[in-house]
Write a protein that holds these residues in place. Structure first.
Motif, PDB file in Angstrom:
ATOM      1  N   ALA A  31       0.650  -1.353  -0.341  1.00  0.00           N
ATOM      2  CA  ALA A  31      -0.317  -0.236   0.148  1.00  0.00           C
ATOM      3  C   ALA A  31       0.732   1.333   0.265  1.00  0.00           C
ATOM      4  N   ARG A  32       1.596   1.188   1.061  1.00  0.00           N
ATOM      5  CA  ARG A  32       2.946   2.279   0.980  1.00  0.00           C
ATOM      6  C   ARG A  32       3.553   2.566  -0.778  1.00  0.00           C
ATOM      7  N   LEU A  33       3.877   1.659  -1.025  1.00  0.00           N
ATOM      8  CA  LEU A  33       4.435   2.089  -1.867  1.00  0.00           C
ATOM      9  C   LEU A  33       3.919   2.615  -3.497  1.00  0.00           C
ATOM     10  N   THR A  34       2.750   1.803  -3.496  1.00  0.00           N
ATOM     11  CA  THR A  34       1.559   2.280  -4.432  1.00  0.00           C
ATOM     12  C   THR A  34       1.081   3.660  -4.422  1.00  0.00           C
ATOM     13  N   TYR A  35       0.685   4.187  -3.406  1.00  0.00           N
ATOM     14  CA  TYR A  35       0.474   5.136  -2.991  1.00  0.00           C
ATOM     15  C   TYR A  35       1.248   6.155  -2.528  1.00  0.00           C
ATOM     16  N   SER A  36       2.482   6.120  -2.161  1.00  0.00           N
ATOM     17  CA  SER A  36       3.144   6.646  -1.974  1.00  0.00           C
ATOM     18  C   SER A  36       3.717   7.990  -2.515  1.00  0.00           C
ATOM     19  N   GLU A  37       3.323   9.093  -3.472  1.00  0.00           N
ATOM     20  CA  GLU A  37       2.662  10.289  -3.761  1.00  0.00           C
ATOM     21  C   GLU A  37       2.645  10.737  -2.318  1.00  0.00           C
ATOM     22  N   ILE A  43      -4.853   7.098   5.080  1.00  0.00           N
ATOM     23  CA  ILE A  43      -5.693   6.846   4.578  1.00  0.00           C
ATOM     24  C   ILE A  43      -5.791   5.805   3.061  1.00  0.00           C
ATOM     25  N   LEU A  44      -5.201   5.031   3.272  1.00  0.00           N
ATOM     26  CA  LEU A  44      -4.405   3.782   2.673  1.00  0.00           C
ATOM     27  C   LEU A  44      -5.062   2.561   3.169  1.00  0.00           C
ATOM     28  N   PHE A  45      -5.423   1.807   2.382  1.00  0.00           N
ATOM     29  CA  PHE A  45      -6.183   0.285   2.864  1.00  0.00           C
ATOM     30  C   PHE A  45      -5.099  -0.257   3.205  1.00  0.00           C
ATOM     31  N   SER A  46      -5.531  -0.224   4.616  1.00  0.00           N
ATOM     32  CA  SER A  46      -4.511  -0.773   5.276  1.00  0.00           C
ATOM     33  C   SER A  46      -4.432  -2.139   5.609  1.00  0.00           C
ATOM     34  N   VAL A  72       7.508  -2.423  12.024  1.00  0.00           N
ATOM     35  CA  VAL A  72       8.931  -2.329  10.692  1.00  0.00           C
ATOM     36  C   VAL A  72       7.319  -0.945  10.352  1.00  0.00           C
ATOM     37  N   ASN A  73       6.516  -1.731   9.846  1.00  0.00           N
ATOM     38  CA  ASN A  73       5.853  -0.592   8.859  1.00  0.00           C
ATOM     39  C   ASN A  73       5.698   0.843   9.835  1.00  0.00           C
TER      40      ASN A  73
END
Ligand code: ADP
Length: 687
Positions: A31-37, A43-46, A72-73
């Motif tokens: 999720a972090r990589l995909t929506y990194s910007e 607010i991401l799909f956690s 870690v996350n």
């Protein structure tokens, strides 16, 4: 809790722990990589959905994996130590709280009951409050000015739990499922249409077609799945919908909710997804509940139909039975009537007389037996039937039973082989009923075997302390499917072209009597041979003491000595009284007769009778009153009731009136003499 502190469980569950760790971290990192910007991770799909599924599927002991992965996350998202650790701890506590509540509330992860789905939603809403609340408190505590909005943070956890958790808990334990081809096709069609609408809605500018927002169209496949396909596919549909809607919005491919920045648009989409997830999970489970209720109802309806069918069959059997009964009763009556006519006309020679009388006696006995059976079955079914149990010797009873069927077996030209144990076998039983059981089996064997057959009776004691009596014949046999049914009342084996030879109640009485003795009976075929076998198993009491038996035996032989008694026969039917008196005189007894109550009492106060055969229905009074009066006079005579009423109440009434025994009419001389063996007063012959 103490359980969670036992380190051994973690050692034993290293693999699931590793899987949860990787799953959680992988989802969060993806999720972090995909929506990194995006400026804010919240607010991401956690990965909340993963942690919740982990505690449902693998237990609360998955917490270390969740904690480590969350740690870690958290550090890969931002650098503050306190905030990172707080978020990791909060994520772990949140999963533990969820897992604890869901267990306490006995949630069933099939989502097929409305109650489970509502519980799930409630627990998700409550437990997902923890991370955003504690997280923001940590941000504020360390003085960081930039933190994600609380509502958006909570919403993302909520959405993840509402879509990812149901998917994982429905699919991981049972990834392969069985459906008919038609059902699979329907599920595939519904899913495909959902995908098509989602793609149009979230990846193309065509969100309105023909003036209608595609958001409404989205509802069609969702309703379709909820109503017709079921919860499993629904979890997949909601996951697909959420993934498409979030990805399309982040990629900026959809004009949906165009107002505002990306964070606002995502928030709006997440709200839509959460609402859809709640509505359709609830709808789907309520629909499943409805289907289950309908199925249960249909099952009940089928059961009822079976019951009705059974009643109908029984009713039919009863109607047929009545027809047979009428026939059976009429049959023996006709020759009796014609014999009486003959006698009246005095058209019978002295030589013909014995044959004529034998024939009449035979028929009357048949009718009496039929009526006895009918009375038995009616009493048994009304549960007004009691055994008169006493210690009995079964070899004697078997011999007696054989005596009563010998003539019939011989008349049909059968051979009878009997094997009995060498020793006496005593048990607690009702002698008359035990004899009835054996007579029934032997009579059937003789009836259902072509003449010249062989009947074998074998009685033996098993090592388990049971008496097993087997009656085999070489007759027509019983089809396998009827072997248990023939013990039901009025059931007979239909044999095309053959007239029935009975009423179909003998075996049902037999089974009831056997059961009342604590035993069982079954019918078998004979392997490799013609005929059938009935096996009767009766429990023997092992604690019967031998001296007691010996004493019993001595007494029996004494009382069964043929005695000559002084007897008074009382019956208002003068002909019946006189003929019985004549018969008894022929047997050597001293007999007198009275025809009413008053004479009886008078006679008894002057003379000493040892046995009184007393009819119940008398012209001036009834037999009960006479018996009471006689007892008041102090008579020690053995008073036997002779009556047409054979119900247990009647017997009870007779006992309280002072009768010693009760005989149901019609009675033969044998029956009467059998009772005489019970008379304890000294017969005249021994004086
Ligand atoms: P019934 O008065 O008709 O003989 P039962 O209850 O004694 O009534 O028996 C029920 C049915 O079981 C009979 O109608 C007969 O078809 C079958 N049956 C009983 N005993 C035997 C046997 N020894 N051999 C073959 N059929 C039997």
């Amino acid at each position: 809790m103490r359980y969670l502190l036992n380190w051994r469980i973690y050692r034993a569950r290293l693999l699931p722990l590793l899987i949860v760790f990787l799953g959680y971290l992988g989802t969060a990192e993806l999720a972090r990589l995909t929506y990194s910007e995006l400026s804010s991770p919240a607010i991401l799909f956690s990965a909340v959905g993963i942690s919740f599924a982990a505690v449902i599927l693998a237990g609360l002991e998955m917490w270390p994996a969740i904690f480590l992965a969350a740690l870690v996350n958290a550090f890969s998202n931002q650098n503050n130590l306190v905030v990172g650790i707080t978020i990791a701890i909060a994520s772990t506590l949140q999963a533990l709280l969820f897992g604890y509540l869901i267990r306490r509330l006995r949630f069933d992860p099939l989502f097929s009951r409305m109650r489970d789905t509502i519980t799930f939603i409630f627990v998700v809403v409550v437990s997902t409050l923890l991370v955003p609340t504690l997280g923001i408190l940590a941000y504020v505590a360390v003085g960081l000015p930039q933190y994600p909005p609380w509502g958006a943070w909570w919403l993302s956890g909520l959405l993840s739990a509402l879509t990812l958790t149901p998917l994982l808990v429905r699919w991981i334990p049972k990834p392969i499922f069985k459906r008919t081809r038609r059902e699979l096709l329907e599920a595939a069609l519904a899913l495909t249409s959902l995908v098509v609408v989602s793609v149009l809605l979230f990846f193309t500018p065509y969100t309105i077609i023909g003036g209608i927002s595609l958001v409404y169209v989205l509802l069609i496949p969702l309703f379709w799945i909820a109503i017709r396909v079921g919860p499993r596919i629904m979890t997949l549909a909601l996951f697909v919908l959420t993934t498409f809607s979030l990805t399309g919005t982040i990629l900026g491919a959809t004009p949906l909710g165009a107002a505002g920045d990306l964070a606002t648009r995502l928030f709006q989409i997440e709200v839509l997804d959460v609402i859809l997830a709640i509505i359709f999970l609830v709808l789907c489970s309520s629909e499943e509940g409805r289907k289950e209720a309908i199925n249960a109802f249909a099952e009940h309806a089928t059961e009822l139909e079976h019951a009705l069918d059974k009643i109908r069959k029984e009713d039919q059997a009863k109607t047929e039975f009545l027809a047979v009964l009428a026939h059976e009763l009429r049959n023996p009556l006709a020759p009796v009537l014609s014999s009486i006519e003959l006698l009246k006309l005095q058209g019978v020679s002295a030589a013909e007389m014995p044959r004529l009388l034998d024939g009449m006696e035979d028929r009357v006995r048949t009718m009496a037996r039929l009526l006895d059976d009918l009375l038995d079955i009616s009493r048994i079914t009304r549960k007004k039937f009691k055994l008169q149990k006493e210690s009995v010797e079964t070899n004697t009873i078997i011999k007696r039973s054989i005596q009563s069927v010998e003539a019939m077996i011989a008349a049909r030209g059968h051979r009878l082989k009997v094997t009995l144990p060498d020793t006496e076998v005593w048990m607690q039983a009702d002698a008359i009923r035990l004899e009835q059981i054996i007579v029934n089996l032997l009579t059937n064997a003789a009836k259902y075997t072509e003449s010249g057959g062989e009947i074998t009776l074998l009685s033996e004691i098993t090592h388990r302390g049971q008496l097993v009596i087997s009656v085999k014949d070489t007759g027509i046999g019983i089809p396998e499917h009827m072997r248990s049914r023939i013990f039901e009342p009025f059931v007979q084996v239909e044999r095309p072209g053959q007239q029935s030879q009975g009423l179909g109640i003998g075996l049902s009485i037999t089974r009831k009597l056997v059961e009342m003795h604590g035993g069982e009976i079954e019918a078998r075929g004979r392997s490799g041979a013609k005929g059938s076998e009935f096996i009767l198993t009766l429990p023997l009491q092992e604690n019967v003491q031998l001296p007691l038996l010996a004493e019993k035996k001595k007494r029996r032989t004494l009382t069964s000595m043929p005695g000559v008694f002084k007897i008074l026969v009382v019956d208002d039917n003068e002909a019946a009284a006189d003929s019985l008196a004549k018969l008894l005189k022929l047997r050597g007894h001293a007999v007198d007769v009275t025809y009413n109550g008053a004479d009886t009492v008078k006679k008894m106060s002057h003379e000493n009778f040892e046995i009184v055969l007393l009819d119940i229905g008398l012209p001036d009074t009834d037999g009960y009153a006479v018996a009471r009066e006689l007892r008041d006079l102090g008579t020690k005579a053995f008073i036997i009731a002779l009556t047409g009423y054979g119900l247990e109440e009647d017997k009870q009434k007779a006992r309280t009136a002072g009768f010693d025994h009760h005989l149901t009419k019609p009675v033969g001389l044998d029956d009467i003499e059998h009772v005489f063996t019970k008379v304890r007063v000294k017969p005249i012959g021994l004086q």
